[in-house]
Scaffold this active site. Structure first.
Site, PDB file in Angstrom:
ATOM      1  N   GLY A 131       0.836  -1.193   0.000  1.00  0.00           N
ATOM      2  CA  GLY A 131       0.000   0.000   0.000  1.00  0.00           C
ATOM      3  C   GLY A 131       0.862   1.230   0.000  1.00  0.00           C
ATOM      4  N   PRO A 140       2.543   4.818   0.920  1.00  0.00           N
ATOM      5  CA  PRO A 140       3.067   5.279   2.200  1.00  0.00           C
ATOM      6  C   PRO A 140       1.978   5.940   3.042  1.00  0.00           C
ATOM      7  CG  PRO A 140       4.458   6.017   0.393  1.00  0.00           C
ATOM      8  CD  PRO A 140       3.277   5.363  -0.223  1.00  0.00           C
ATOM      9  N   GLY A 200      -0.957   3.069   6.795  1.00  0.00           N
ATOM     10  CA  GLY A 200      -1.127   2.412   8.085  1.00  0.00           C
ATOM     11  C   GLY A 200      -0.592   0.999   8.158  1.00  0.00           C
ATOM     12  N   LYS A 201       0.391   0.667   7.329  1.00  0.00           N
ATOM     13  CA  LYS A 201       0.929  -0.691   7.338  1.00  0.00           C
ATOM     14  C   LYS A 201       1.641  -0.988   8.661  1.00  0.00           C
ATOM     15  CE  LYS A 201       3.196   0.191   3.477  1.00  0.00           C
ATOM     16  NZ  LYS A 201       2.637   1.508   3.121  1.00  0.00           N
ATOM     17  N   THR A 202       2.501  -0.070   9.053  1.00  0.00           N
ATOM     18  CA  THR A 202       3.212  -0.249  10.316  1.00  0.00           C
ATOM     19  C   THR A 202       2.235  -0.295  11.479  1.00  0.00           C
ATOM     20  OG1 THR A 202       4.920   1.123   9.332  1.00  0.00           O
ATOM     21  CG2 THR A 202       5.139   0.631  11.666  1.00  0.00           C
ATOM     22  N   HIS A 249     -12.761  35.588 -14.012  1.00  0.00           N
ATOM     23  CA  HIS A 249     -12.433  34.223 -14.439  1.00  0.00           C
ATOM     24  C   HIS A 249     -13.066  33.210 -13.477  1.00  0.00           C
ATOM     25  CE1 HIS A 249      -9.446  31.119 -16.002  1.00  0.00           C
ATOM     26  NE2 HIS A 249      -9.806  30.584 -14.847  1.00  0.00           N
ATOM     27  N   GLU A 250     -12.818  33.409 -12.181  1.00  0.00           N
ATOM     28  CA  GLU A 250     -13.352  32.473 -11.189  1.00  0.00           C
ATOM     29  C   GLU A 250     -14.873  32.557 -11.138  1.00  0.00           C
ATOM     30  OE1 GLU A 250     -11.344  30.343 -10.231  1.00  0.00           O
ATOM     31  OE2 GLU A 250      -9.470  31.389 -10.668  1.00  0.00           O
ATOM     32  N   HIS A 278     -16.243  30.227 -13.734  1.00  0.00           N
ATOM     33  CA  HIS A 278     -16.253  28.837 -13.251  1.00  0.00           C
ATOM     34  C   HIS A 278     -17.409  28.635 -12.274  1.00  0.00           C
ATOM     35  CE1 HIS A 278     -12.454  27.434 -14.874  1.00  0.00           C
ATOM     36  NE2 HIS A 278     -11.724  28.321 -14.221  1.00  0.00           N
ATOM     37  N   ASP A 317      -6.661  24.901 -16.561  1.00  0.00           N
ATOM     38  CA  ASP A 317      -8.032  24.517 -16.915  1.00  0.00           C
ATOM     39  C   ASP A 317      -8.029  23.743 -18.228  1.00  0.00           C
ATOM     40  OD1 ASP A 317      -8.912  26.014 -14.770  1.00  0.00           O
ATOM     41  OD2 ASP A 317      -9.377  27.788 -15.979  1.00  0.00           O
TER      42      ASP A 317
HETATM   43  P1  ADP Z   1       2.890   3.062   6.509  1.00  0.00           P
HETATM   44  O1  ADP Z   1       3.618   2.084   7.353  1.00  0.00           O
HETATM   45  O2  ADP Z   1       1.850   2.433   5.637  1.00  0.00           O
HETATM   46  O3  ADP Z   1       3.742   4.002   5.744  1.00  0.00           O
HETATM   47  P2  ADP Z   1       2.129   4.089   9.048  1.00  0.00           P
HETATM   48  O4  ADP Z   1       1.535   2.903   9.671  1.00  0.00           O
HETATM   49  O5  ADP Z   1       3.515   4.434   9.416  1.00  0.00           O
HETATM   50  O6  ADP Z   1       2.035   3.983   7.468  1.00  0.00           O
HETATM   51  O7  ADP Z   1       1.161   5.319   9.286  1.00  0.00           O
HETATM   52  C1  ADP Z   1       1.628   6.529   9.791  1.00  0.00           C
HETATM   53  C2  ADP Z   1       0.629   7.138  10.730  1.00  0.00           C
HETATM   54  O8  ADP Z   1      -0.555   7.504  10.036  1.00  0.00           O
HETATM   55  C3  ADP Z   1       0.166   6.189  11.801  1.00  0.00           C
HETATM   56  O9  ADP Z   1       1.023   6.217  12.884  1.00  0.00           O
HETATM   57  C4  ADP Z   1      -1.198   6.723  12.139  1.00  0.00           C
HETATM   58  O10 ADP Z   1      -1.115   7.758  13.065  1.00  0.00           O
HETATM   59  C5  ADP Z   1      -1.687   7.282  10.844  1.00  0.00           C
HETATM   60  N1  ADP Z   1      -2.564   6.311  10.166  1.00  0.00           N
HETATM   61  C6  ADP Z   1      -2.349   5.735   8.970  1.00  0.00           C
HETATM   62  N2  ADP Z   1      -3.361   4.916   8.650  1.00  0.00           N
HETATM   63  C7  ADP Z   1      -4.240   4.968   9.664  1.00  0.00           C
HETATM   64  C8  ADP Z   1      -5.490   4.323   9.933  1.00  0.00           C
HETATM   65  N3  ADP Z   1      -6.036   3.478   9.072  1.00  0.00           N
HETATM   66  N4  ADP Z   1      -6.105   4.620  11.083  1.00  0.00           N
HETATM   67  C9  ADP Z   1      -5.558   5.489  11.956  1.00  0.00           C
HETATM   68  N5  ADP Z   1      -4.401   6.106  11.782  1.00  0.00           N
HETATM   69  C10 ADP Z   1      -3.730   5.869  10.641  1.00  0.00           C
HETATM   70 ZN    ZN Z   2      -9.657  28.614 -14.218  1.00  0.00          ZN
END
Ligand code: ADP
Ligand code: ZN
Length: 628
Positions: A215, A217, A220-222, A435-436, A439, A514
């Site tokens: 996934g 960066p 939330g993998k860690t 312009h804005e 839009h 745009d």
């Molecule tokens: P990864 O390892 O994927 O790069 P991390 O786990 O280090 O990501 O996530 C960094 C921080 O982001 C976590 O410590 C947390 O605070 C926040 N975070 C990321 N995903 C979640 C989630 N699903 N729920 C809550 N906090 C999250």
């Molecule tokens: Zn514009």
């Protein structure tokens, strides 16, 4: 990782580098100090010993020839000897240090001395670095021999460096992870196994040894890996693939061995390996034959195969490049379970925001669902960062709690860069406002099929002079044809408004992005989604080449031409539509532009009120003082 949290992650390998650098530094100092000192001493000695007369220069052969004439000889460093001849003439000679020569000279009654002071200093300077290096090498050798008999030194280096030993159990649990319920569910099984190994054993169920979390960066993998350990109440050992590629060949292998040793001693446990691609990259992918990395990878594979399932070690690896991994890592018995963590969807973002919001004092009017709607594509870490930035902003402007406006500011800053204090000419500001307004008007006109407008502003930020933001109600999975055509009109309405209010030769470059976005949307719809009758349902692959030109692959020249013509048709039609809408409603667009010039920022509601002609007084005051 471009992740902000990166900075806070412990990169413990740096400690090793630190030690090495410290030693190199000391060596350098020693070298400079002592050699410098030595020369000075030598120079003063020479100065003292030489009499008023300038010494004559003798070559080595001169010395040999005139050995009988020499009265004194003082041997300095660098093969230099000074002294006097029997007739009192001082001399300076270059000699080869040679015992026979010395014997020959001294036989003739000359006094030969070796400049002790100097050579002592010189000796220290020469030998100390070597001694220190030797000690260091010795230390490294012990380290590389691995954990079996490594004793204290090994333990302290490897034990503290790549491995975070969480001696107590992690407090992180699934409660700290929001928005990725399916992934949590997947890992529940692992938690069960760690908690209750015997049950699994009697049933003969096979539990994965290795799980690969992939996934982007910050998804939330860690966090998830840590939470698994916390849920199961087992130790969590974290390390990173980048820690294993060091400057010393063989260190990676030793570290892998060591960390698995550690895990085995503490099983059941979770062994987390971040950035596994740093060692597990496909062997064919890198051009240089990186032998060290290969050895490290092999060692990892050996270790993965080496422990039995009952041990209770679950290795969780993380990567954001699963496609780069060596296939050997993904074989059964290794990382055979893969869990892909997507960026959170709308509800997920809301849940993550709500979870982290507990750490801050958030104002009551803040609607996290609304914030979630404006943060498509944010990872969990990005969302956490958003709240943190918001809190910082709140402090800066003196709010008691974090208000919607703080979050708004933090989000715009993250997405588009900080507000520019650019000095703009009044006519440019005016043109931007029209312009804005174009839009905003066309966007409101199509509000039933396009995303509702969130706000319009003429405050310059990043590269933009102003902007109209839309907030999706939901995460988009697909777009309808009428929605696409309406969006094209909205994209081109800025330019349309410029032309109508200022004339065809006063249009500006302000519509550049745009036009780029409109072109991209039209092109994708036509060449990839098969939404054009003229081209039909043919995927015309496009390859982006340098110079921003898009070449069509898989397409005959004729098709390419008709694609280009069709994109043009769509954009022309959209521009015509936008121009018709603006010119038919000039008064309303003008009203919007004037309001923008007056307030700089208009909320979606204010825009809708101006366009519909109704005024509900209460809302206006609230918004207008939120933004300066
Ligand atoms: P990864 O390892 O994927 O790069 P991390 O786990 O280090 O990501 O996530 C960094 C921080 O982001 C976590 O410590 C947390 O605070 C926040 N975070 C990321 N995903 C979640 C989630 N699903 N729920 C809550 N906090 C999250
Ligand atoms: Zn514009």
């Amino acid at each position: 990782m471009k992740n902000v949290n990166n900075f806070f992650k412990k990169k413990d390998s740096s400690k090793l580098y630190l030690i090495i650098f410290a030693i190199l530094f000391v060596l350098l100092i020693v070298r400079i100090f002592f050699t410098g000192g030595g020369t000075n001493v030598a120079n003063t000695l020479i100065a003292n010993k030489t009499e008023k007369k300038t010494p004559i220069e003798l070559s080595f052969s001169d010395v040999l020839r005139r050995a009988n004439d020499i009265k004194t000889m003082d041997i300095q460093k660098d093969n230099v000897a000074i002294g006097t001849l029997k007739d009192g003439t001082p001399y300076r000679a270059t000699i080869t240090y040679n015992p026979e020569l010395l014997e020959k000279i001294s036989k003739n009654g000359a006094t030969v001395s070796i400049n002790n002071t100097d050579s002592l200093w010189d000796g220290v300077a020469k030998w100390l670095p070597i001694l220190v290096s030797a000690l260091f090498l010795f230390w490294l050798l012990r380290l590389m021999r691995g954990g079996n008999n490594g004793g204290g030194i090994t333990r302290s280096l490897i034990g503290q460096n790549p491995t975070k030993i969480v001696t107590g159990k992690t407090k992180t649990t699934f409660k700290d992870v929001a928005g990725i319920d399916a992934e949590k569910q997947d890992l529940m099984e692992v938690v069960e196994f760690l908690k209750n190994k015997d049950k699994f054993k009697t049933l003969g169920a096979r539990v994965p040894r290795g799980i690969l979390l992939s996934g982007e960066p910050g998804t939330g993998k860690t966090l998830l890996a840590r939470a698994v350990a916390g849920e199961a109440n087992v130790p969590f050992f974290a390390t990173s693939g980048s820690d294993f590629s060091g400057i010393i060949v063989g260190l990676g292998v030793a570290k892998i061995k060591e960390i698995f040793e550690l895990a085995k001693r503490n099983a059941p446990c979770i062994l987390f390996m971040d950035e596994i691609d740093a060692i597990g990259q496909s062997r064919s992918k890198h051009t240089i034959n990186d032998n060290d990395r290969e050895q490290t990878l092999n060692q990892l594979l050996i270790e993965m195969d080496g422990f039995s399932n009952e041990t209770g070690i679950i290795v969780i690896a993380a990567t954001n490049r699963p496609d780069m991994l060596d296939a050997a890592l993904l074989r059964p018995g290794r990382f055979d379970r893969q869990i892909n963590i997507e960026l959170p969807n709308l509800e997920g973002r809301r849940d993550i925001l709500n979870l982290h919001a507990k750490k801050y004092k958030i104002g009551e009017q803040v609607d996290m669902m609304n914030v979630a709607r404006g943060t498509t594509g944010f990872s969990g870490a990005d969302l956490e960062n958003l709240l943190n930035e918001s809190a910082l902003h709140a402090v800066r402007v003196g709010h008691k709690v974090v208000e919607q406006s703080d979050i708004e500011e933090a989000r715009d800053k993250i997405l588009m860069g900080p507000v520019k204090n650019r000095k703009m000419r009044p006519e440019d500001i005016k043109l931007t406002a029209y312009h804005e307004a174009g839009h905003a008007f066309v966007g409101t006109h199509y509000s039933d099929i396009t995303d509702p407008i969130h706000k319009a502003t003429i405050i310059p930020r990043g590269r933009a002079l102003g902007m109209v933001q839309h907030l999706p109600i939901d995460d988009k999975v697909s777009m309808r044809l009428d929605e696409i055509r309406a969006n094209l009109s909205v994209f081109l309405a800025g330019r349309a408004s410029e032309e109508i209010f200022f004339g065809a030769n006063k249009i500006t470059t302000g519509a550049e992005s745009d036009i780029a976005m409109a072109t991209q949307l039209a092109r994708r719809s036509i060449t990839m989604a098969g939404l054009s009758n003229k081209i039909g349902m043919v995927a015309v692959n496009q390859a982006q080449t340098f110079g921003q030109r898009i070449a069509l692959e898989n397409a005959s020249e004729k098709t390419a031409e008709s694609v280009d013509a069709e994109i043009r048709n769509w954009l022309d039609a959209a521009y015509k539509d936008a121009k018709t809408l603006v010119s038919k409603n000039k008064a309303t667009v003008e009203k919007l532009a004037k309001a923008l010039l007056d307030k700089e920022t208009l909320s979606g509601e204010e825009i809708r009120e101006i366009v519909s002609g109704k005024k509900t007084a209460k809302k206006v005051t609230k918004k207008s003082n939120a933004k300066k």
